[in-house]
Design a protein around this motif. Structure first.
Motif, mmCIF file in Angstrom:
data_model
loop_
_atom_site.group_PDB
_atom_site.id
_atom_site.type_symbol
_atom_site.label_atom_id
_atom_site.label_comp_id
_atom_site.label_asym_id
_atom_site.label_seq_id
_atom_site.Cartn_x
_atom_site.Cartn_y
_atom_site.Cartn_z
ATOM 1 N N GLY A 16 0.823 -1.209 0.000
ATOM 2 C CA GLY A 16 0.000 0.000 0.000
ATOM 3 C C GLY A 16 0.855 1.255 0.000
ATOM 4 N N ALA A 17 1.884 1.247 -0.852
ATOM 5 C CA ALA A 17 2.912 2.290 -0.779
ATOM 6 C C ALA A 17 2.430 3.665 -1.218
ATOM 7 C CB ALA A 17 4.119 1.878 -1.630
ATOM 8 N N ALA A 18 1.301 3.749 -1.936
ATOM 9 C CA ALA A 18 0.808 5.053 -2.394
ATOM 10 C C ALA A 18 -0.153 5.695 -1.414
ATOM 11 C CB ALA A 18 0.135 4.913 -3.756
ATOM 12 N N GLY A 19 -0.390 5.059 -0.266
ATOM 13 C CA GLY A 19 -1.302 5.608 0.721
ATOM 14 C C GLY A 19 -0.620 6.559 1.681
ATOM 15 N N ASP A 62 -0.086 4.056 -12.695
ATOM 16 C CA ASP A 62 0.315 5.469 -12.638
ATOM 17 C C ASP A 62 0.936 5.806 -11.287
ATOM 18 O OD1 ASP A 62 -0.579 5.903 -15.210
ATOM 19 O OD2 ASP A 62 -2.541 6.665 -14.586
ATOM 20 N N LYS A 63 0.343 5.305 -10.210
ATOM 21 C CA LYS A 63 0.917 5.539 -8.883
ATOM 22 C C LYS A 63 2.266 4.834 -8.732
ATOM 23 C CE LYS A 63 -3.432 6.199 -6.364
ATOM 24 N NZ LYS A 63 -4.291 5.658 -5.279
ATOM 25 N N ALA A 64 2.383 3.666 -9.345
ATOM 26 C CA ALA A 64 3.657 2.957 -9.291
ATOM 27 C C ALA A 64 4.769 3.804 -9.891
ATOM 28 C CB ALA A 64 3.543 1.618 -10.028
ATOM 29 N N GLU A 65 4.471 4.462 -10.994
ATOM 30 C CA GLU A 65 5.470 5.326 -11.624
ATOM 31 C C GLU A 65 5.807 6.507 -10.725
ATOM 32 O OE1 GLU A 65 8.314 6.874 -13.816
ATOM 33 O OE2 GLU A 65 7.429 4.882 -14.065
ATOM 34 N N ARG A 66 4.809 7.093 -10.071
ATOM 35 C CA ARG A 66 5.067 8.213 -9.168
ATOM 36 C C ARG A 66 5.921 7.774 -7.975
ATOM 37 N NH1 ARG A 66 0.102 12.004 -7.609
ATOM 38 N NH2 ARG A 66 1.906 13.115 -6.740
ATOM 39 N N LEU A 67 5.660 6.585 -7.476
ATOM 40 C CA LEU A 67 6.450 6.082 -6.347
ATOM 41 C C LEU A 67 7.919 5.942 -6.729
ATOM 42 C CD1 LEU A 67 3.939 3.437 -4.994
ATOM 43 C CD2 LEU A 67 4.735 5.445 -3.733
#
Length: 344
Positions: A157-160, A186-191
């Motif tokens: 849950g790394a984008a939370g 998309d969140k994976a790329e931001r992380l």
């Protein structure tokens, strides 16, 4: 002493108990008379309040053991908030103009016991950062997982709200490789691009076991888990000898439409736990009361030095709060979600 206040204030109530995940139709905005502070009380004008997944549990039918009261139909929602004291009873420790945190968000004006307010110092450059969930991430990584130099850390849950701080904090504590998971490519790329995650797993056609094995071929030393379920199952399989697991959430069950918000079953290979000497502990802030101040001091230093950021979204206006909660459940936002109320 009391400031000049409006005659009414708005609050968000649970209008009806949902059968699954709540949607905006389960809430209503109502007006109530402005409270008058009695001895030991203050009135706080909220500026920001936190939108957090734990509300799902408090609204659900099963909240046994949770250190907060359940929310029933007709009750006002609550949660962490930052606001300004605008009225006090004589002789209290707080004064109008003091900026504080407390737990009576989801309303414009809150009547709060002065002892339940924490005055904000100058540790953090932005008051809204006091609503971060970083204390849970930091406490779990330092008290339970005890991250050390060279560790490979997996954050589910790394984008939370927890995960967007857990990864960078793990790196600052010495982790050599930091792996995350999120539902969104998309969140994976931001992380990876914004927060320095080395690899990010996205549940989908490719099994989590396979993705984790590719991201950490030598296994993981630390798990900071906010999800549970199959991701916890996979982490046990990928654990190296002596791995330390810190559980801070269970979103797989908490946000499931088929569950009640108070349970999150997971299948765990206990033979592997024993054979690999894996430790597995739940983290609760109330068991570590020293963490909050330590975290706030370190967080402030890291923010000012630019070593860390505070990913968050500000949703403007009380009327948007129920929608923001639904969007949080749907995974639409990155980082912490905060409702911002206009100053008056």
């Amino acid at each position: 002493m009391a400031a000049v206040l409006p005659s009414t204030t708005r609050e968000i109530l649970l209008a009806a108990a949902p059968g699954g995940l709540p949607v905006p139709e389960h809430f209503t905005v109502t007006q109530r008379p402005v409270p008058v502070p009695g001895p030991g009380q203050v009135v706080v004008r909220n500026r920001y309040f936190l939108v957090f997944p734990g509300l799902r549990t408090l609204i659900g039918a099963q909240a046994d053991g949770v250190p907060l009261p359940r929310i029933h139909a007709g009750d006002t929602l609550f949660g962490p908030a930052v606001g300004e004291v605008v009225a006090t009873a004589p002789g209290g420790p707080l004064r109008p103009g003091d900026v504080v945190t407390h737990l009576l968000g989801w309303r414009e004006l809150a009547l709060v016991a002065a002892s339940d307010c924490t005055p904000l110092g100058d540790f953090l450059p932005d008051p809204v950062a006091h609503l971060s969930s970083g204390s849970a991430a930091y406490g779990a990584l330092t008290r339970i997982a005890q991250v050390r130099s060279g560790d490979t850390v997996f954050v589910t849950g790394a984008a939370g709200a927890v995960g967007t701080l857990a990864g960078p904090v793990a790196r600052l504590l010495g982790a050599t490789r930091v792996i995350g998971s999120t539902r969104s490519p998309d969140k994976a790329e931001r992380l990876r691009a914004e927060l320095g995650y080395d690899a990010v797993l996205v549940p989908g056609p490719r099994a989590i076991d396979e993705q984790l094995a590719a991201a950490a071929p030598d296994g993981i030393d630390v798990l900071l888990d906010t999800v549970g379920g199959e991701q916890l199952t996979s982490a046990v399989r990928a654990a190296r000898r002596g791995a330390r697991f810190a559980l801070v959430g269970a979103l797989s069950g908490q946000l499931s439409p088929q569950r009640d918000g108070g349970s999150a079953p997971a299948e765990i290979d206990t033979f592997r736990l024993v054979n690999q000497g894996i430790s597995l502990h739940g983290y609760s802030g109330q068991d570590h009361p020293d963490v909050t101040r330590e975290w706030t001091e370190r967080f402030g230093g890291w923010l000012r030095s630019g070593e860390i950021t505070f990913p968050h979204v500000r949703i403007p206006g009380m009327d948007q709060a129920p929608r923001a909660l639904q969007e949080l459940f749907e995974g639409r936002h990155f980082g912490t979600v905060v409702v911002e109320l206009p100053p008056r």
